[in-house]
Enzyme design. Structure first.
Site, PDB file in Angstrom:
ATOM      1  N   SER A 685       0.806  -1.227   0.000  1.00 58.07           N
ATOM      2  CA  SER A 685       0.000   0.000   0.000  1.00 58.07           C
ATOM      3  C   SER A 685       0.834   1.270   0.000  1.00 58.07           C
ATOM      4  O   SER A 685       0.269   2.369  -0.091  1.00 58.07           O
ATOM      5  CB  SER A 685      -0.946   0.006   1.197  1.00 58.07           C
ATOM      6  OG  SER A 685      -0.225  -0.084   2.409  1.00 58.07           O
ATOM      7  N   LYS A 728      -6.604   2.815   8.529  1.00 56.82           N
ATOM      8  CA  LYS A 728      -5.827   3.906   7.943  1.00 56.82           C
ATOM      9  C   LYS A 728      -6.577   5.237   8.034  1.00 56.82           C
ATOM     10  O   LYS A 728      -5.967   6.288   8.275  1.00 56.82           O
ATOM     11  CB  LYS A 728      -5.479   3.577   6.492  1.00 56.82           C
ATOM     12  CG  LYS A 728      -4.531   2.389   6.348  1.00 56.82           C
ATOM     13  CD  LYS A 728      -4.348   1.991   4.900  1.00 56.82           C
ATOM     14  CE  LYS A 728      -3.444   0.778   4.774  1.00 56.82           C
ATOM     15  NZ  LYS A 728      -3.276   0.318   3.379  1.00 56.82           N
TER      16      LYS A 728
END
Length: 801
Positions: A685, A728
């Protein structure tokens, strides 16, 4: 180079050999024995034996209790041995098979190296010359040794019956002397004397004396044993011994009757009752002092104590369950909804196969305590079993009754503790199961957690089927990465992403401070924490997804206030931010500072997922004059390194639209660094974050300070989906971020985000790196003909809600 002469071959021996010290063992030539080597110096000596054709010197220790023997602790005469076979066990111990070749004397011992080394001189085998030892005398001595050893072996139960049959007085008498010396059971000091005898005649003569002495001792022991057995057979001592060691017949009948009554009262299934009756019949036929009787008695105790039919009545009031969950936990709406759904279904059908829930989230978010609250809400018994570090399959399935001290597995033990067939069973830390040569406990859990199989769970100890279908199993894990895929497939995963700061404030105010105040002798109604003080603790003294560190800080405040009260000083009615430095010390963390106007060239904010929650990572890129080297630092895993290389390749492929020369990479060195190098980081990511930081550094274009991003990059600049959006997003809000760039394929995940996150963050879904650059950089570095069509200020921002 000296040589050892044997009947079958001649072996060259170096002047210097690695040394292995032996405890309580004297190794003789011609012996072949397996040994376990565990001491570091001995293992090092085995490793160095490869340089000496597999030869080592085996020397006995004078004192077996010394761990690291030096020159004074070793005998001077040992045996040169050859390594026949070697293998390393899982605990780093080395199993080695050694063959004794001949005797050697130590001239000088070196103890300063990793392995002991000795300069040696060989002790040549000698049968003495004909004048000192005529052949007839040697023949007589050898025959006596063979005869005496045969008699000794017949009297000694630990000597193999086959060994005397292979010994012969004919042939190599030196070999005969060493073989018999090695297989006589003597103290090490006496064996060392046999090893150090100067010649074969002396060794054979000494063996004759030793064997006569040992055989005579064995005859005396056997005679005494026979006398004791004969006297016990009479009535002289028998009744007294029986009175001491054997319970009365009346006591036996009482014990058996009590156990039989417990089995008759237990609601056993027919198959289990048949097994219990057979075992009870065996038990009645056995002597109560027999070891097998104790094993059967313990087994029947387990059968009688297990809950086979008793159920606790479920409280199926949805409002009651909701009130319990809300009173003990703030937030966690998804898992609460799932439990309330289960209660509602139970109230309608009254019988439902127990679901398998898996609560996944960082430490401190309340996974374990939530399991206890679920049990209270349903009115069921609660059982918790910690699986962290379990590496033996028998911990789950139980030990077979053939082993001493065997017990059922933890599942059956937990069911016995609960006393009901339908408890709430918490399997804590299921992601920390280990596996080794003892088996795979994760695979053993498959039968436990499979609704199609756990109706007939079989424990190795019980050896009968046990029904686990009414149990509500709840597993907890910090991450699913440590959970085997087949096991994960059997569970319904519910994620707990971590708490927002507002949720932490409410948890501290409602739960943590009142609990810690009462625990430390304070009245929560008289001493309180202000909301601003709690916010200050969260912001300046903690950095976590859960509330464990927050509770530790609050506990420290309570201790300090309790001390103030105990010393008679005027107390603090309400703790304000100004009191915290005296109570907690200097700030542990500084709030994030982001200056949107500063020149942030070569720096980009990334969002990462960890087992402890989401994190905001800064990616820094420096471009220096050089020759095209790429350097990656920051304790990066293999996947993240590949993402960095993909980002560099993408930048090279877009050199034209970015205004770079096609061969720019040959004239510069690129250094990509992610700070906090002591923390391992991995995952795909960070791909677009690295690409943005690299393009920013190459084109001197600043990045936006309030923008963070997450997404995987391909070589063609496509942005692929990733996981952990919840964690996140919470980390971005906690870190002062206002705009989050994320893959468009993850748009569905936004529906699961809390309203507070959606209201305070702007989410920009992207499909390509061109869209990422438009949203993350202060100005686009692309040439006009390469720019994408404008779709708004930041691309295609989602409307809130």
């Amino acid at each position: 180079m000296p040589t050892l002469s044997r009947t079958e071959d001649r072996i060259e021996v170096p002047d210097r050999l690695p040394v292995i010290a032996l405890r309580d063992l004297v190794f003789f030539p011609y012996m072949v024995l397996p040994l376990l080597i565990g001491r570091e110096r001995s293992v090092a000596a085995l490793s160095e034996a490869h340089d000496t054709d597999g030869l080592v010197l085996l020397v006995a220790q004078r004192d077996a209790s010394v761990d690291d023997p030096g020159s004074e602790e070793l005998f001077r005469v040992g045996t040169v041995a050859r390594v026949v076979q070697s293998s390393t066990l899982p605990d780093s111990t080395v199993r080695v098979v050694l063959e004794g070749l001949g005797r050697a004397r130590i001239r000088r011992l070196t103890t300063t190296t990793a392995a002991l080394h000795a300069s040696v001189e060989l002790v040549a085998p000698s049968e003495a010359d004909a004048e000192d030892a005529p052949a007839a005398e040697l023949q007589v001595l050898a025959s006596d040794v063979v005869r005496l050893y045969g008699e000794y072996a017949r009297l000694h139960e630990r000597i193999p019956d086959e060994l005397p049959g292979v010994l012969s007085a004919e042939g190599d008498r030196t070999r005969l002397a060493h073989l018999v010396s090695g297989h006589v059971l003597l103290p090490p000091s006496e064996k060392q004397e046999l090893l150090e005898t100067p010649d074969t005649r002396s060794q054979l003569s000494a063996l004759c004396e030793v064997l006569r002495r040992e055989a005579e001792l064995l005859r005396i022991e056997a005679k005494l044993d026979r006398q004791v057995q004969m006297r016990l057979a009479t009535d002289e001592f028998g009744p007294a011994l029986k009175a001491v060691h054997r319970p009365s017949a009346h006591q036996e009948e009482d014990d058996w009757a009590e156990l039989g009554e417990a089995l008759r009262a237990a609601p056993l299934p027919s198959a289990v009752r048949d097994r219990a009756d057979r075992e009870m019949a065996r038990l009645r036929r056995l002597n109560p002092v027999a070891p097998e009787a104790a094993v059967i008695r313990t087994y029947l105790d387990w059968i009688a104590a297990l809950p086979w039919a008793g159920r606790s009545a479920d409280n199926l009031d949805v409002a009651h369950a909701s009130a319990i969950l809300d009173a003990q936990h703030f937030g966690l709406q998804e898992v609460k909804e799932r439990i309330l759904d289960h209660v509602a279904v139970l109230s309608l059908v009254e019988d439902i196969r127990g679901p398998i829930l898996c609560l996944v989230g960082p430490p401190g978010v309340g996974k374990t305590s939530l399991g206890r609250s679920i049990a209270e809400a349903l009115g069921r018994e609660f059982v918790r079993v910690s699986l962290g570090g379990i590496r033996d399959e028998a911990e789950i399935r139980g030990h077979r009754r053939t082993y001493v001290g065997s017990l059922p597995g933890r599942i059956i033990q937990g069911m016995r503790r609960s006393g009901t067939t339908n408890p709430v069973f918490l399997l804590d830390e299921v992601d920390k199961l280990a596996r080794d040569f003892h088996g795979d406990p994760g695979a053993a859990l498959l039968e436990v957690l499979d609704p199609e199989q756990n109706r007939a769970f079989t424990d190795h100890y019980l050896e009968v089927e046990y029904d686990l279908s009414d149990v509500l199993f709840i597993a907890t894990a910090n991450t699913l990465q440590g959970v085997p895929e087949p096991l994960r497939d059997r569970m319904e995963v519910i994620r707990l992403p971590g708490y927002l700061d507002t949720e932490k404030r409410e948890i501290a105010h409602r739960f943590l401070w009142p609990r810690q105040a009462r625990r430390h002798g304070l009245d929560p109604s008289q001493v309180s924490l202000s909301h601003t003080a709690i916010d200050h603790i969260i912001d300046r003294y903690t950095h976590e997804a859960g509330v464990r560190e927050l509770e530790r800080r609050i506990s420290r405040i309570a201790r300090k206030l309790a001390r103030i009260v105990a010393e008679g000083a005027p107390g603090i009615g309400t703790v304000e931010p100004g009191h915290l430095r005296d109570l907690l010390g200097p700030h542990a963390y500084q709030p994030p500072e982001r200056d949107d106007e500063s020149e942030r060239i070569g720096i980009a904010n990334g969002l990462a997922w960890t087992a402890a929650g989401g994190e905001v990572l800064n990616v820094e890129v420096a471009v220096l004059p050089g020759t095209g080297d790429l350097r990656l630092t920051g304790t990066l895993g293999d996947v993240m390194k590949e993402s960095a290389q993909a980002a560099v390749t993408y930048a090279r492929s877009r050199s034209g639209p970015l205004g770079l020369t096609p061969q720019f990479h040959e004239k510069v060195d690129v250094h990509i660094h992610i700070p906090e190098g002591a923390t391992p980081k991995d995952g795909p990511s960070a791909g677009i974050t690295i690409a943005v930081a690299l393009i920013s550094a190459l084109t001197d274009t600043p990045t936006r300070g309030d923008v963070a991003m997450t997404g995987e990059i391909t070589l063609r600049g496509r942005v692929l989906g990733i996981g952990g959006i919840k964690e996140k997003a919470v980390a971005a809000l906690r870190g002062g971020i206002r705009t989050v760039i994320f893959p468009a394929s993850n748009e569905a995940d936004l529906e699961l985000l809390p309203r507070e996150v959606l209201d305070q963050l702007l989410f920009v879904p992207v499909r390509s790196m061109d869209e990422v650059m438009a949203a993350a950089l202060v100005r686009t570095p692309l040439r006009a003909e390469a720019r994408p069509a404008p779709v708004g200020d930041l691309g295609i921002a989602l409307p809130h809600g």
